[in-house]
Write a protein that holds these residues in place. Structure first.
Motif, PDB file in Angstrom:
ATOM      1  N   THR A  99     147.148  18.460  35.368  1.00 22.20           N
ATOM      2  CA  THR A  99     146.156  18.715  34.322  1.00 22.20           C
ATOM      3  C   THR A  99     145.927  20.212  34.212  1.00 22.20           C
ATOM      4  O   THR A  99     146.380  20.994  35.069  1.00 22.20           O
ATOM      5  N   ARG A 101     143.167  21.823  34.681  1.00 19.57           N
ATOM      6  CA  ARG A 101     142.400  22.273  35.841  1.00 19.57           C
ATOM      7  C   ARG A 101     143.339  22.468  37.049  1.00 19.57           C
ATOM      8  O   ARG A 101     143.262  23.491  37.740  1.00 19.57           O
ATOM      9  N   ASN A 131     136.395  22.556  28.017  1.00 22.20           N
ATOM     10  CA  ASN A 131     136.399  21.137  27.625  1.00 22.20           C
ATOM     11  C   ASN A 131     137.801  20.553  27.573  1.00 22.20           C
ATOM     12  O   ASN A 131     138.015  19.477  27.055  1.00 22.20           O
ATOM     13  N   SER A 134     140.653  18.540  31.785  1.00 19.29           N
ATOM     14  CA  SER A 134     141.234  17.276  32.282  1.00 19.29           C
ATOM     15  C   SER A 134     142.476  16.873  31.514  1.00 19.29           C
ATOM     16  O   SER A 134     143.060  15.822  31.791  1.00 19.29           O
ATOM     17  N   HIS A 135     142.868  17.686  30.576  1.00 15.25           N
ATOM     18  CA  HIS A 135     144.024  17.318  29.756  1.00 15.25           C
ATOM     19  C   HIS A 135     145.330  17.803  30.391  1.00 15.25           C
ATOM     20  O   HIS A 135     145.350  18.804  31.100  1.00 15.25           O
TER      21      HIS A 135
ATOM     22  N   PRO B 439     143.462  11.145  29.469  1.00 11.72           N
ATOM     23  CA  PRO B 439     142.883  12.021  30.483  1.00 11.72           C
ATOM     24  C   PRO B 439     141.515  11.527  30.936  1.00 11.72           C
ATOM     25  O   PRO B 439     140.759  10.970  30.157  1.00 11.72           O
ATOM     26  N   LYS B 440     141.242  11.768  32.187  1.00 11.49           N
ATOM     27  CA  LYS B 440     139.928  11.385  32.697  1.00 11.49           C
ATOM     28  C   LYS B 440     139.020  12.611  32.625  1.00 11.49           C
ATOM     29  O   LYS B 440     139.424  13.693  33.049  1.00 11.49           O
ATOM     30  N   LYS B 441     137.847  12.397  32.112  1.00 12.01           N
ATOM     31  CA  LYS B 441     136.907  13.510  31.964  1.00 12.01           C
ATOM     32  C   LYS B 441     136.443  13.992  33.348  1.00 12.01           C
ATOM     33  O   LYS B 441     136.079  13.189  34.203  1.00 12.01           O
ATOM     34  N   ASN B 442     136.488  15.300  33.519  1.00  9.82           N
ATOM     35  CA  ASN B 442     135.975  15.921  34.736  1.00  9.82           C
ATOM     36  C   ASN B 442     136.543  15.328  36.034  1.00  9.82           C
ATOM     37  O   ASN B 442     135.862  15.258  37.052  1.00  9.82           O
ATOM     38  N   ALA B 443     137.785  14.850  35.915  1.00  6.02           N
ATOM     39  CA  ALA B 443     138.402  14.297  37.126  1.00  6.02           C
ATOM     40  C   ALA B 443     138.609  15.424  38.123  1.00  6.02           C
ATOM     41  O   ALA B 443     138.911  16.560  37.750  1.00  6.02           O
ATOM     42  N   PRO B 445     140.372  17.692  40.854  1.00  7.05           N
ATOM     43  CA  PRO B 445     141.798  17.990  41.060  1.00  7.05           C
ATOM     44  C   PRO B 445     142.321  17.277  42.306  1.00  7.05           C
ATOM     45  O   PRO B 445     141.583  17.101  43.274  1.00  7.05           O
ATOM     46  N   ARG B 446     143.567  16.918  42.224  1.00  4.71           N
ATOM     47  CA  ARG B 446     144.175  16.266  43.397  1.00  4.71           C
ATOM     48  C   ARG B 446     144.479  17.317  44.464  1.00  4.71           C
ATOM     49  O   ARG B 446     144.441  18.513  44.184  1.00  4.71           O
TER      50      ARG B 446
END
Lengths: 219, 939
Positions: A99, A101, A131, A134-135, B439-443, B445-446
């Motif tokens: 993602t 992030r 925003n 998470s994509h 996508p998951k919101k505010n997931a 990070p792994r």
């Protein structure tokens, strides 16, 4: 300060040899925004890749202050890059399986450094991708991808940011936004930015313009 | 179309390496399918042929015999009859051969004859050890044992070029006996043939005494030039026929064959005398063992194993092909999408993909065919030259057209096309699904580990890698279970009588391994201890002594057994020992010359005379008296727990009668003194195995005597030679030199056989290798495929991860860390694959157990397996069929496999790490950057 001395890079051998860089010497001042401009195939990307330690030169030296990165071994060089250099590519080079992030935090993970949350938020806010974190890259626009790539290049607070045609793959509006951001970041973070471009207008926004033709610095 | 082809050509010109990879993958798959099917068919043909030979039909020999010694001599194959056979479409090949008569001397003769054409020779499956078959007058090829007998020559090469003149005998006009001498024949040896190459032929032709009974007639063992075989009315000609029927025994084949034989009968081509429909039927039954038809419907274990392994190998190579195909189509689709953006229609895009797939298939299949034909021919040639197996080619042009549904090449095309089509389908199916990722919101990070786990090659490449490992694990486990019964290491393949090793180590009724002998010397007609022989065969006492003097020999034990010792008791006697009562009485014509026959009982006993070494051992077990006290003394041999029948010092009245060799009957009357009782304990079986086994070789007679060789005239007046000699070598002895000296010592009368432990082991391993040659070949091919598959998959992973790795490197990952990561993920995939393969194996075990329980329930049996159910043939056939239909062997459920799985997993982990290192060491930093630059340039 980055000082490049007598840098030569030749691709291929014998008749097929291409002199990408010939005895190239240049200095990039600390805290300044320098644009390297040149036509396609002039050697500007090669110069940037060598400066970033992504490629090896045939001869010459590249000093980051007193450290000649060409004399470093692979592990030391990787460590140096991880601490001091951020790189932004024309094609973003985001990892599609991660993602936004995760892409941004990757350098910190590799360095096993804790995340400075406030810095992360400041960076993503400034780059307007908060925003979109998470994509996956495939779900982001070109501009968002490049902004993510810039965030990734800056997350470990490097002193030098090397950009290889960061707007080359973006539309003019997105390109302008990215440039504005880079300029703003350079000022607020005191970054040294070296940017490769073939666009005179973009180069004009830099503190210093370096021209390169046929692998040689022209001015 | 032209534009499409242009685009295709241009694209693949720029991606030559990818093109070669995909072609290579299809080529391997095609080659594997074709080669394994060809090997399977060859193996089937060999088995069919072996069964035919074993059942006495040879290659269906007409007008002659190979049939259990029965010789049909009143029929000659005429040219017209041969023509009928040639024209019959059910006959694949026919060859003509003839037996001229016998050559030799008065002591021994060998059947001689000739092949009239190449077919006959090929159909009889003879193998030359040296030289060639005769090509001009006066030349001959002989079996290896004849070279030994005639020239004392054990190296086939050394027999070549020798000339010898022998008597030529006709066949007797009425019987199977050798007839009159009709002349002499000088032959020059140009070839030496391996005995036993043909499983249906007797190893050796019994040498004959002139005054002996019927001579057993076989096919020739001395092959002459066909021009040197003048056919007389007593000569025999016969045809070898290869029946062009199915490759497996089925009810249909059985019926077809019966009909064919009846037709041949009507044409005057007979297999037996006075052949009628019924006898034809019984002969067919004999050949196919109709009561055992259920086991003949399906191919043998060897062929089934080849089939199983081929199937699993195809799965493995299909996975490898998927692995290679997937990233290549991904790349290709990107390029086609650009075309779409430029205005190309969707139809055009798919048409181009389809055309490309056709090109891949055509080129890959064609190259695969060439490769498979080459590999197959190589395997055939190796099997023939190294192992002496008949090179029965699996296909011919005519067969390929007629039996198109069974044609390996057609199957390979279908298989490759199906795998390729499936690869494309899976690709498109997975791409349709990809768009659905949300996508998951505010997931959060792994972790770094998980993130890096995602970047080491695409999920598909990693999954394919693990799948390949799982398939390998399952295949190998299956192979292990298939070859192991109950985990005891006794292989299923070794379970058959033919390959349990006993036949190779058997000398008469003894086993070379068990008696601890390095060599056993015995007379051909002695039956090696299993048949009593009165003739004075075997090595002489002098030869036995000479053997003991050979340096390197530590022990020489000699045995002779005879029935020349008959106890005689007056009918009124009360002293007849109990063990003799109730046994069969012997009564000889002419015995009345010695004793009134009606006043006496005659009981035959087993009598041995032994050399000093054995007597010395025997003395350890004397429980009463002393051996060697009397000139006419004998010792009674009893076993632990039995009471002696005689008392020490008792005088026994005996007669010996010889009516074997001469028309005159000689009667000898002797008195023997029981001088000792020898009690052999059970422990003697361990300490003196040869002595225990030979003296304990019981038949109907319960009493046995032994005496030193010096007393032979009391127990066997007509015999003074030892017909069974056990030799042991010193530990540091030069076995070949000792063996050579033994030959020089004991083969003077050319009637002895020497069996050595080393020779038996060699022969056993050679035959074993021949038996499993096809399986070994197919496993070798599979192993190569697997190696290529592993390499391709790991390289595919590396390619698909190349850009990600380059990015990671740009972000600061060191090359060392990069290498470590790739190797780690390679091991991770292998571990997952191992777990998956183990799960598959255990799932198969579980399913098989369920199935067996179902079978047992249906048959109303218990849990004790099939053996205690008292199943009839039909029920057994049902179980047998179920096993084959399910393509798995029921033994898999019994085999403990955890140890094997752990071992295999360990090997695969090491292999994967080695592969990862090998692939990775080629890709340095520059190459990765070049990959990035190339990708960017291409976009």
């Amino acid at each position: 300060m980055i000082a490049v001395k007598n840098l030569t890079k030749i691709y291929g051998k014998d008749d097929a040899a291409v002199h990408a860089l010939s005895e190239c010497s240049i200095t990039f001042d600390q805290g300044k925004f320098t644009a390297i401009i040149g036509t396609s195939g002039s050697g500007k990307s090669t110069l940037l890749h060598l400066a970033a330690g992504l490629d090896t030169a045939d001869t010459g030296e590249i000093f980051y202050d007193s450290t000649n990165i060409l004399s470093l071994g692979d592990v030391e060089l990787s460590r140096f890059r991880l601490k001091n250099i951020g790189v932004v590519f024309q094609f973003f080079n985001l990892i599609p399986e991660l993602t936004a992030r995760e892409n941004i935090l990757l350098p910190l993970m590799l360095d096993k450094t804790p995340v400075d949350t406030s810095y992360f938020e400041m960076l993503t806010d400034k780059l307007e991708i908060s925003n979109r974190l998470s994509h996956y890259p495939s779900q982001l626009s070109g501009g968002q991808q490049q902004r993510t790539a810039i965030a990734r290049a800056l997350i470990h607070k490097p002193s030098i940011l090397l950009c290889d045609e960061p707007t080359g793959n973006l539309d003019s509006k997105s390109g302008a936004e990215v440039l504005k951001l880079l300029s703003s970041l350079q000022k607020s973070l005191g970054l040294t930015i070296v940017m490769v471009t073939h666009d005179e207008k973009i180069a004009a926004q830099a503190d210093k313009i370096v021209r390169i033709e046929d692998g040689k610095i022209c001015g | 179309m032209k534009a499409n082809l242009f685009l295709i050509r241009k694209y693949w010109q720029c991606h030559k390496f990818q093109f070669v990879k995909i072609i290579t993958a299809i080529m391997f798959l095609t080659a594997l399918v074709t080669t394994s099917l060809l090997i399977e068919r060859t193996e089937l043909r060999r088995e069919l042929r072996d069964i035919q030979f074993r059942n006495g039909l040879g290659s269906m020999v007409y007008g002659g015999n190979l049939n259990g010694g029965r010789f049909i001599r009143d029929k000659l194959i005429s040219d017209e009859q041969l023509e009928i056979l040639r024209e019959d479409e059910r006959v694949e090949r026919v060859g003509k051969a003839a037996i001229l008569g016998k050559i030799g001397d008065e002591r021994r003769q060998y059947t001689c004859g000739a092949y009239y054409d190449e077919n006959a020779r090929e159909l009889e499956n003879l193998e030359l050890l040296a030289g060639r078959f005769p090509e001009s007058s006066g030349e001959a090829a002989i079996h290896d044992y004849i070279a030994e007998n005639l020239f004392f020559e054990f190296e086939p090469q050394n027999a070549l070029g020798r000339e010898i003149t022998l008597d030529l005998f006709d066949f007797d006009g009425n019987t199977n006996k050798t007839g009159a001498k009709v002349g002499e024949l000088t032959i020059k040896i140009v070839g030496v043939i391996k005995s036993s190459a043909n499983p249906g032929r007797p190893d050796k032709e019994y040498y004959q005494f002139f005054n002996d009974g019927g001579a057993e007639l076989s096919t020739p063992v001395v092959y002459l030039y066909h021009g040197d075989v003048p056919l007389s009315e007593n000569s025999q000609t016969y045809a070898y026929i290869e029946y062009a029927g199915a490759d497996v025994y089925t009810e249909e084949f059985y019926e077809e064959h019966g009909a064919f034989m009846r037709e041949m009968l009507e044409n005057g081509l007979m297999i037996g005398q006075n052949m009628e429909a019924q006898s034809v039927s019984s002969l067919v039954n004999f050949a196919y063992q109709s009561s055992d038809i259920s086991t003949k419907i399906y191919p043998s274990d060897t062929t089934t194993a080849i089939r199983y392994f081929s199937l699993l190998a195809i799965v493995i190579s299909s996975i490898a092909l998927f692995g290679v195909l997937y990233p290549i189509i991904t790349e290709r689709e990107k390029s086609l999408e650009t075309m779409r953006n430029l205005g190309a229609s969707k139809r055009r895009k798919y048409l181009i993909l389809f055309m490309e797939a056709l090109i891949f298939l055509t080129v890959g299949v064609l190259v695969g065919f060439v490769l498979s034909a080459g590999v197959y021919e190589l395997i055939l040639a190796l099997q023939k030259s190294l192992l002496g197996l008949p090179a029965l080619r699996a296909y011919s042009a005519e067969w390929g057209v007629e039996k198109i549904s069974e044609n390996p090449f057609v199957t390979a095309v279908i298989c490759s096309a199906a795998v390729l089509a499936l690869g494309y389908l899976i690709y498109f199916a997975s791409h349709i699904k990809r768009g659905a990722k949300t996508p998951k919101k505010n997931a959060k990070p792994r972790s770094l580990g998980l993130l890096l786990g995602r970047v080491s090659g695409t999920f598909f490449a990693n999954f394919t890698h693990a799948l390949l490992v799982a398939a390998v694990i399952f295949t190998c486990t299956f192979g292990y279970c298939y070859s192991t019964t109950n985990g005891k290491g006794s292989s299923r393949w070794f379970r058959s009588e033919e390959f349990n090793g006993d036949s190779f180590f058997a000398v008469g009724n003894l086993d070379l391994r068990e008696i601890g002998a390095d060599a056993v010397i015995y007379s051909l007609n002695s039956g090696a201890g299993s048949i009593r022989v009165d003739r004075n065969t075997g090595i002489t006492p002098d030869e036995a002594r000479q053997l003991g003097e050979i340096p390197g020999i530590t022990d020489v034990q000699c045995f002779a057994r005879s029935e020349g010792f008959t106890l005689v008791y007056p009918q009124a006697s009360e002293n007849i020992p109990a063990p003799l009562l109730g046994t069969e009485l012997e009564w000889y014509e002419g015995a009345e010359q010695v004793l009134p026959i009606f006043d006496y009982y005659y009981y035959e006993t087993v009598a041995f005379f032994l050399n000093d070494a054995v007597i010395s051992s025997l003395k350890d077990y004397v429980t009463e008296g002393e051996i060697g006290q009397y000139k006419n003394g004998v010792a009674e041999i009893i076993f632990e727990g039995k009471a002696p029948s005689f008392s020490v010092g008792e005088a026994l009245q005996t007669i010996s009668i010889d009516n074997q060799y001469t028309a005159d009957v000689d009667i000898f009357e002797r008195e023997a003194i029981v001088e000792a009782i020898v009690t052999l304990p059970e422990s003697a079986r361990e300490s003196h195995p040869a002595m225990y086994e030979l003296l304990g070789d019981l038949d109907v007679r319960n009493i046995r005597f032994a005496a030193p060789q010096a007393n032979t005239e009391f127990i066997s007046p007509l015999k003074s030679n030892y017909d069974y000699t056990v030799v042991k070598y010193a530990e540091n002895a030069d076995a070949s030199r000792v063996f050579s000296q033994i030959k020089q010592t004991v083969l003077s009368d050319q009637a002895m056989i020497i069996s050595t432990l080393a020779g038996a082991r060699k022969s056993y391993s050679e035959n074993l290798a021949a038996h499993f040659a096809s399986i070994i070949s197919i496993i070798a091919v599979i192993f190569l495929m697997m190696t290529a598959g592993f390499y391709a998959i790991i390289q595919t992973r590396l390619e698909s991860a190349g850009k990600n790795f380059a990015t990671l490197r740009a972000l600061g990952m060191s090359r060392k860390a990069h290498k470590r990561l790739f190797a780690l993920h390679t091991l991770r995939n292998t571990v997952f694959g191992c777990i998956g393969g183990a799960a598959l194996s255990y799932a198969a075990k579980w399913l098989l157990r369920l199935r067996e329980q179902k079978c047992l329930q249906m048959l109303g049996g218990g849990d004790g397996g099939y053996s205690d159910l008292g199943l009839d043939e039909l029920q057994r056939a049902f179980i047998n069929n179920s096993e084959h239909y399910l393509l798995l062997d029921y033994e898999m459920q019994y085999v403990p496999i955890i140890g094997f799985l752990l071992l295999l997993s360990g090997i695969l982990l090491l292999l994967s790490a080695a592969f990862a290192f090998a692939v990775f060491s080629k890709t340095d930093k520059e190459t990765i950057m070049e990959q990035i630059n190339e990708k960017e340039r291409s976009l």
